[in-house]
Design a protein around this motif. Structure first.
Motif, PDB file in Angstrom:
ATOM      1  N   SER A   1     -22.165  -8.523 -25.616  1.00 17.75           N
ATOM      2  CA  SER A   1     -23.558  -8.500 -25.162  1.00 17.75           C
ATOM      3  C   SER A   1     -23.772  -7.325 -24.216  1.00 17.75           C
ATOM      4  N   GLY A   2     -24.969  -6.759 -24.245  1.00 19.92           N
ATOM      5  CA  GLY A   2     -25.265  -5.648 -23.360  1.00 19.92           C
ATOM      6  C   GLY A   2     -26.698  -5.187 -23.498  1.00 19.92           C
ATOM      7  N   ARG A   3     -27.038  -4.186 -22.706  1.00 22.40           N
ATOM      8  CA  ARG A   3     -28.393  -3.625 -22.693  1.00 22.40           C
ATOM      9  C   ARG A   3     -28.316  -2.206 -23.220  1.00 22.40           C
ATOM     10  N   VAL A   4     -29.164  -1.914 -24.192  1.00 20.88           N
ATOM     11  CA  VAL A   4     -29.216  -0.562 -24.742  1.00 20.88           C
ATOM     12  C   VAL A   4     -30.600   0.029 -24.511  1.00 20.88           C
ATOM     13  N   GLY A   5     -30.621   1.337 -24.408  1.00 21.58           N
ATOM     14  CA  GLY A   5     -31.860   2.084 -24.419  1.00 21.58           C
ATOM     15  C   GLY A   5     -31.946   2.779 -25.758  1.00 21.58           C
ATOM     16  N   VAL A   6     -33.099   2.725 -26.388  1.00 26.38           N
ATOM     17  CA  VAL A   6     -33.305   3.378 -27.675  1.00 26.38           C
ATOM     18  C   VAL A   6     -34.389   4.438 -27.464  1.00 26.38           C
ATOM     19  N   ARG A   7     -33.980   5.692 -27.535  1.00 25.31           N
ATOM     20  CA  ARG A   7     -34.890   6.808 -27.295  1.00 25.31           C
ATOM     21  C   ARG A   7     -35.425   7.326 -28.627  1.00 25.31           C
ATOM     22  N   VAL A   8     -36.755   7.361 -28.755  1.00 23.85           N
ATOM     23  CA  VAL A   8     -37.435   7.929 -29.916  1.00 23.85           C
ATOM     24  C   VAL A   8     -38.383   8.977 -29.344  1.00 23.85           C
ATOM     25  N   GLY A   9     -38.033  10.243 -29.532  1.00 30.59           N
ATOM     26  CA  GLY A   9     -38.824  11.304 -28.910  1.00 30.59           C
ATOM     27  C   GLY A   9     -38.739  11.179 -27.400  1.00 30.59           C
ATOM     28  N   ASP A  10     -39.887  11.097 -26.728  1.00 29.91           N
ATOM     29  CA  ASP A  10     -39.921  10.953 -25.274  1.00 29.91           C
ATOM     30  C   ASP A  10     -40.000   9.504 -24.815  1.00 29.91           C
ATOM     31  N   ASP A  11     -40.101   8.576 -25.757  1.00 31.57           N
ATOM     32  CA  ASP A  11     -40.229   7.156 -25.420  1.00 31.57           C
ATOM     33  C   ASP A  11     -38.868   6.467 -25.431  1.00 31.57           C
ATOM     34  N   VAL A  12     -38.669   5.526 -24.500  1.00 30.07           N
ATOM     35  CA  VAL A  12     -37.450   4.718 -24.447  1.00 30.07           C
ATOM     36  C   VAL A  12     -37.837   3.251 -24.471  1.00 30.07           C
ATOM     37  N   ASN A  13     -37.173   2.490 -25.349  1.00 30.90           N
ATOM     38  CA  ASN A  13     -37.361   1.053 -25.453  1.00 30.90           C
ATOM     39  C   ASN A  13     -36.019   0.407 -25.085  1.00 30.90           C
ATOM     40  N   TYR A  14     -36.032  -0.564 -24.178  1.00 33.40           N
ATOM     41  CA  TYR A  14     -34.804  -1.246 -23.770  1.00 33.40           C
ATOM     42  C   TYR A  14     -34.691  -2.567 -24.512  1.00 33.40           C
ATOM     43  N   GLN A  15     -33.460  -2.881 -24.940  1.00 28.05           N
ATOM     44  CA  GLN A  15     -33.206  -4.121 -25.661  1.00 28.05           C
ATOM     45  C   GLN A  15     -31.939  -4.763 -25.119  1.00 28.05           C
ATOM     46  N   ASP A  16     -32.000  -6.065 -24.899  1.00 26.15           N
ATOM     47  CA  ASP A  16     -30.811  -6.828 -24.529  1.00 26.15           C
ATOM     48  C   ASP A  16     -30.237  -7.403 -25.811  1.00 26.15           C
ATOM     49  N   LEU A  17     -29.036  -6.971 -26.157  1.00 28.09           N
ATOM     50  CA  LEU A  17     -28.384  -7.436 -27.376  1.00 28.09           C
ATOM     51  C   LEU A  17     -27.362  -8.508 -27.023  1.00 28.09           C
ATOM     52  N   VAL A  18     -27.252  -9.505 -27.888  1.00 25.73           N
ATOM     53  CA  VAL A  18     -26.384 -10.658 -27.654  1.00 25.73           C
ATOM     54  C   VAL A  18     -25.252 -10.636 -28.670  1.00 25.73           C
ATOM     55  N   ALA A  19     -24.036 -10.804 -28.198  1.00 28.52           N
ATOM     56  CA  ALA A  19     -22.862 -10.808 -29.068  1.00 28.52           C
ATOM     57  C   ALA A  19     -23.072 -11.782 -30.219  1.00 28.52           C
ATOM     58  N   GLY A  20     -22.866 -11.294 -31.454  1.00 26.17           N
ATOM     59  CA  GLY A  20     -22.970 -12.131 -32.639  1.00 26.17           C
ATOM     60  C   GLY A  20     -24.371 -12.300 -33.187  1.00 26.17           C
ATOM     61  N   ARG A  21     -25.401 -11.830 -32.484  1.00 27.21           N
ATOM     62  CA  ARG A  21     -26.778 -11.953 -32.963  1.00 27.21           C
ATOM     63  C   ARG A  21     -27.173 -10.645 -33.652  1.00 27.21           C
ATOM     64  N   SER A  22     -27.068 -10.620 -34.965  1.00 22.34           N
ATOM     65  CA  SER A  22     -27.271  -9.418 -35.772  1.00 22.34           C
ATOM     66  C   SER A  22     -28.743  -9.130 -35.988  1.00 22.34           C
ATOM     67  N   TYR A  23     -29.030  -7.855 -36.299  1.00 24.69           N
ATOM     68  CA  TYR A  23     -30.389  -7.494 -36.696  1.00 24.69           C
ATOM     69  C   TYR A  23     -30.347  -6.402 -37.754  1.00 24.69           C
ATOM     70  N   LEU A  24     -31.418  -6.344 -38.553  1.00 25.85           N
ATOM     71  CA  LEU A  24     -31.541  -5.411 -39.679  1.00 25.85           C
ATOM     72  C   LEU A  24     -32.618  -4.386 -39.360  1.00 25.85           C
ATOM     73  N   ARG A  25     -32.356  -3.122 -39.722  1.00 26.03           N
ATOM     74  CA  ARG A  25     -33.338  -2.049 -39.562  1.00 26.03           C
ATOM     75  C   ARG A  25     -33.499  -1.328 -40.895  1.00 26.03           C
ATOM     76  N   PRO A  26     -34.699  -0.856 -41.184  1.00 19.44           N
ATOM     77  CA  PRO A  26     -34.938  -0.147 -42.448  1.00 19.44           C
ATOM     78  C   PRO A  26     -34.449   1.295 -42.377  1.00 19.44           C
ATOM     79  N   ALA A  27     -34.349   1.923 -43.526  1.00 19.79           N
ATOM     80  CA  ALA A  27     -34.026   3.350 -43.600  1.00 19.79           C
ATOM     81  C   ALA A  27     -35.125   4.139 -42.901  1.00 19.79           C
ATOM     82  N   GLY A  28     -34.771   5.322 -42.427  1.00 18.66           N
ATOM     83  CA  GLY A  28     -35.749   6.223 -41.829  1.00 18.66           C
ATOM     84  C   GLY A  28     -35.793   6.200 -40.321  1.00 18.66           C
ATOM     85  N   ALA A  29     -35.126   5.243 -39.691  1.00 18.40           N
ATOM     86  CA  ALA A  29     -35.144   5.171 -38.232  1.00 18.40           C
ATOM     87  C   ALA A  29     -34.451   6.398 -37.638  1.00 18.40           C
ATOM     88  N   GLU A  30     -35.133   7.090 -36.729  1.00 19.37           N
ATOM     89  CA  GLU A  30     -34.543   8.238 -36.025  1.00 19.37           C
ATOM     90  C   GLU A  30     -34.577   7.935 -34.531  1.00 19.37           C
TER      91      GLU A  30
END
Length: 97
Positions: free
Chosen positions: A44-73
């Motif tokens: 488990s941990g906290r990540v920052g996801v930077r897209v251009g000049d914007d940052v989104n913070y997410q708390d991720l939990v060990a074992g809790r998976s997520y799916l993302r589509p193609a095209g994410a930069e």
């Protein structure tokens, strides 16, 4: 920022599995996903996801998976207070046919 450590564990049969290990502040570098992918947090941990000049913070939990589509930069970095690890599973080919 320092570069996170990655290890490709499987790259065959339409799947690429990469283990990412981040010390505090380490990042992946800006990259684009050309295929859909699943992230499985190992720790488990906290990540920052930077897209251009914007940052989104997410708390991720060990074992809790997520799916993302193609095209994410983005650039992902450890915004927490401890080392962080996840496994990324890229669906590099469609074998449903």
């Amino acid at each position: 920022m320092e570069q996170a450590h990655s290890e490709v564990q499987i790259n065959e049969a339409g799947v690429r599995v990469t283990r990412w290990r981040f010390e505090v502040g380490e990042h992946t570098g800006t990259h684009r996903h050309e295929v859909p992918y699943v992230v499985v947090p190992v720790v488990s941990g906290r990540v920052g996801v930077r897209v251009g000049d914007d940052v989104n913070y997410q708390d991720l939990v060990a074992g809790r998976s997520y799916l993302r589509p193609a095209g994410a930069e983005h650039d992902v970095y450890n915004a927490g207070i401890a080392p962080f690890t996840f496994v990324e599973i890229e669906l590099v080919a469609d074998h449903t046919a």
